[in-house]
Motif scaffolding. Structure first.
Motif, PDB file in Angstrom:
ATOM      1  N   GLY A 218     -53.102 -52.388  11.316  1.00 19.00           N
ATOM      2  CA  GLY A 218     -51.691 -52.748  11.246  1.00 19.00           C
ATOM      3  C   GLY A 218     -50.792 -51.533  11.384  1.00 19.00           C
ATOM      4  O   GLY A 218     -51.265 -50.386  11.476  1.00 19.00           O
ATOM      5  N   ASN A 219     -49.487 -51.747  11.376  1.00 13.88           N
ATOM      6  CA  ASN A 219     -48.543 -50.640  11.532  1.00 13.88           C
ATOM      7  C   ASN A 219     -48.635 -49.614  10.406  1.00 13.88           C
ATOM      8  O   ASN A 219     -48.383 -48.423  10.618  1.00 13.88           O
ATOM      9  CB  ASN A 219     -47.112 -51.182  11.609  1.00 13.88           C
ATOM     10  N   ASP A 220     -49.007 -50.061   9.195  1.00 13.52           N
ATOM     11  CA  ASP A 220     -49.089 -49.116   8.082  1.00 13.52           C
ATOM     12  C   ASP A 220     -50.300 -48.195   8.184  1.00 13.52           C
ATOM     13  O   ASP A 220     -50.397 -47.205   7.443  1.00 13.52           O
ATOM     14  CB  ASP A 220     -49.098 -49.858   6.737  1.00 13.52           C
ATOM     15  N   ILE A 222     -50.899 -46.513  10.933  1.00 18.73           N
ATOM     16  CA  ILE A 222     -50.517 -45.438  11.852  1.00 18.73           C
ATOM     17  C   ILE A 222     -50.187 -44.132  11.121  1.00 18.73           C
ATOM     18  O   ILE A 222     -50.736 -43.074  11.457  1.00 18.73           O
ATOM     19  CB  ILE A 222     -49.362 -45.892  12.759  1.00 18.73           C
ATOM     20  N   HIS A 244     -54.569 -55.774  17.746  1.00 19.47           N
ATOM     21  CA  HIS A 244     -54.073 -54.663  16.937  1.00 19.47           C
ATOM     22  C   HIS A 244     -54.875 -53.378  17.166  1.00 19.47           C
ATOM     23  O   HIS A 244     -54.314 -52.280  17.166  1.00 19.47           O
ATOM     24  CB  HIS A 244     -54.129 -55.017  15.443  1.00 19.47           C
ATOM     25  N   ARG A 249     -52.131 -47.185  20.244  1.00 18.03           N
ATOM     26  CA  ARG A 249     -51.274 -47.294  19.062  1.00 18.03           C
ATOM     27  C   ARG A 249     -51.505 -46.154  18.065  1.00 18.03           C
ATOM     28  O   ARG A 249     -50.713 -45.977  17.135  1.00 18.03           O
ATOM     29  CB  ARG A 249     -51.512 -48.631  18.348  1.00 18.03           C
ATOM     30  N   PHE A 250     -52.570 -45.371  18.257  1.00 17.12           N
ATOM     31  CA  PHE A 250     -52.946 -44.373  17.268  1.00 17.12           C
ATOM     32  C   PHE A 250     -53.043 -42.983  17.896  1.00 17.12           C
ATOM     33  O   PHE A 250     -52.893 -42.820  19.109  1.00 17.12           O
ATOM     34  CB  PHE A 250     -54.271 -44.771  16.607  1.00 17.12           C
ATOM     35  N   PRO A 345     -44.619 -46.841   4.093  1.00 14.57           N
ATOM     36  CA  PRO A 345     -45.980 -46.629   4.607  1.00 14.57           C
ATOM     37  C   PRO A 345     -46.362 -45.156   4.663  1.00 14.57           C
ATOM     38  O   PRO A 345     -47.510 -44.788   4.389  1.00 14.57           O
ATOM     39  CB  PRO A 345     -45.919 -47.247   6.006  1.00 14.57           C
ATOM     40  N   GLU A 346     -45.405 -44.289   5.024  1.00 13.27           N
ATOM     41  CA  GLU A 346     -45.687 -42.852   5.106  1.00 13.27           C
ATOM     42  C   GLU A 346     -45.989 -42.274   3.727  1.00 13.27           C
ATOM     43  O   GLU A 346     -46.910 -41.464   3.564  1.00 13.27           O
ATOM     44  CB  GLU A 346     -44.494 -42.118   5.740  1.00 13.27           C
TER      45      GLU A 346
END
Length: 389
Positions: A218-220, A222, A244, A249-250, A345-346
């Motif tokens: 998921g986006n979190d 990244i 996903h 994306r990574f 998330p960061e």
């Protein structure tokens, strides 16, 4: 005292580029320390003959003089041991500005590209295969003006040895300590004496870099991968959703796997430095993979989400017939992360990465202001003497 694998990889890349460009290079390494210093023994820096620096041996205060010393070593093509006394407050150039109050021994070695077991090639071999390794660096406090033996031998955990000890009479003693270093997974210092020879040794134990497996694309995930990549860790992400789990994306160094939880571990090598963070937000996927990880030798499994979710998973896993003992539970951290007030998330990624580092190093993650003793134990740099008669 362990060297940073990321720094070693960057030094190797810089060395390869220098060789390709026809440049000469020297390797500077902190080989001993008394007192405090920003960098510990094993810190390295590559210097090319046009003044390019890769890596670091201090917080920036020693690099200027180290550059000059490296140029001298390149000119003379002879290793040199240099002492920096940062405890001398009368030394405006070093003592006051650095403020670490330590005596730092830095070994400068010219790197001969024609020598198959030069220091860079030994480092290259040490990190080529993900296994423990021990590197021997020899130098002499007593005879600094003489040529310093330098980085001379590598032993891998499988027993393979590259290089040699240039003192046949002392070889048995030194190799005995190399094996102890491998068995105890510790770096240490020795002074050997015998038959008119007196030499110091930094026997350095190297671990492979941390291998982080993030379960969930998921986006979190990244920022988690970005921070881990900055740390120099090996990074993988695994998810059952091919929508996903896409490499683009990574971070470019990340390995992206699409797999069902029941077969995921077949594609991931489990080693001493392998850690998992579960963040698919899919209860059944996380539970199935957690069930596979509990009996494994993994030292850290982080679970995103509330403690009640983890307790429910563990209860269901036991109802399905698996006995979950205290040793299994010891590796599970849920909710994952240190308590730093993380919300985004960061910030959550930062708290989890910090917790993983603390767990692998056997630390508690408290603020250093509450530590009564020194940050690094002085015993780590004690030099034990060994003699042959």
């Amino acid at each position: 005292m362990f060297s940073q694998m990321k720094e070693i990889r960057e030094i190797i890349r810089a060395y390869d580029a220098a060789v390709h460009a026809g440049k000469k290079s020297a390797l500077a390494e902190v080989v001993h320390l008394e007192g405090s210093s920003y960098r510990r023994p094993g810190a390295r820096m590559l210097v090319t003959d046009d003044g390019e620096l890769t890596g670091a041996i201090s917080g920036g205060c020693l690099e200027g003089d180290a550059l000059r010393k490296a140029m001298l070593v390149l000119s003379q093509q002879q290793s040199k041991l240099v002492t920096y006394d940062t405890s001398d407050e009368d030394d405006v150039a070093i003592g006051i500005q650095l403020g670490c109050a330590g005596i730092i021994q830095v070994l400068f070695e010219p790197v001969d590209p024609n020598k198959m077991d030069n220091p860079i090639q030994l480092l290259r071999k040490a990190i080529a295969v993900r296994q423990h390794a021990v590197i021997v660096t020899l130098f002499s406090f007593q005879k600094k003006r003489n040529a310093q033996p330098g980085t001379c031998l590598l032993m891998e955990s499988n027993g393979n040895i590259t290089g040699s000890i240039p003192y046949p009479d002392l070889e048995g003693l030194i190799m005995q300590d190399v094996k102890i270093s491998m068995q105890q997974e510790q770096s240490f210092f020795r002074q050997y004496e015998g038959n008119g020879i007196e030499v110091n040794a930094f026997i350095e134990f190297l671990k492979p870099q941390v291998s982080l497996v993030v379960v969930g694309a998921g986006n979190d995930a990244i920022p988690m991968m970005q921070i881990a990549d900055t740390m120099g860790w090996d990074v993988r992400v695994i998810d059952g959703r091919n929508t996903h789990a896409k490499p683009e994306r990574f971070v470019s160094a990340c390995q992206v796997l699409v797999s069902k939880p029941e077969t995921a571990l077949e594609r991931i090598p489990i080693e001493d430095q392998t850690v998992f963070v579960m963040m698919t937000h899919n209860y059944n996927y996380d539970k199935a993979l957690l069930k596979s990880l509990l009996p494994s030798k993994v030292r850290y499994v982080g679970m995103l989400g509330p403690k009640k979710k983890l307790e429910r998973m563990l209860g269901e896993i036991q109802e399905e017939g698996m006995k979950v003992d205290a040793e299994m539970l010891e590796k599970v951290y849920g909710p994952a992360g240190l308590e730093i007030g993380a919300e985004t998330p960061e910030e959550i990624a930062l708290s989890i990465i910090a917790e993983i580092k603390a767990v692998l190093e056997g630390k508690n993650g408290r603020s250093l202001r509450y530590k009564q003793e020194v940050i690094h134990f002085r015993e780590e740099t004690y030099i034990k003497e060994k003699k042959i008669y």
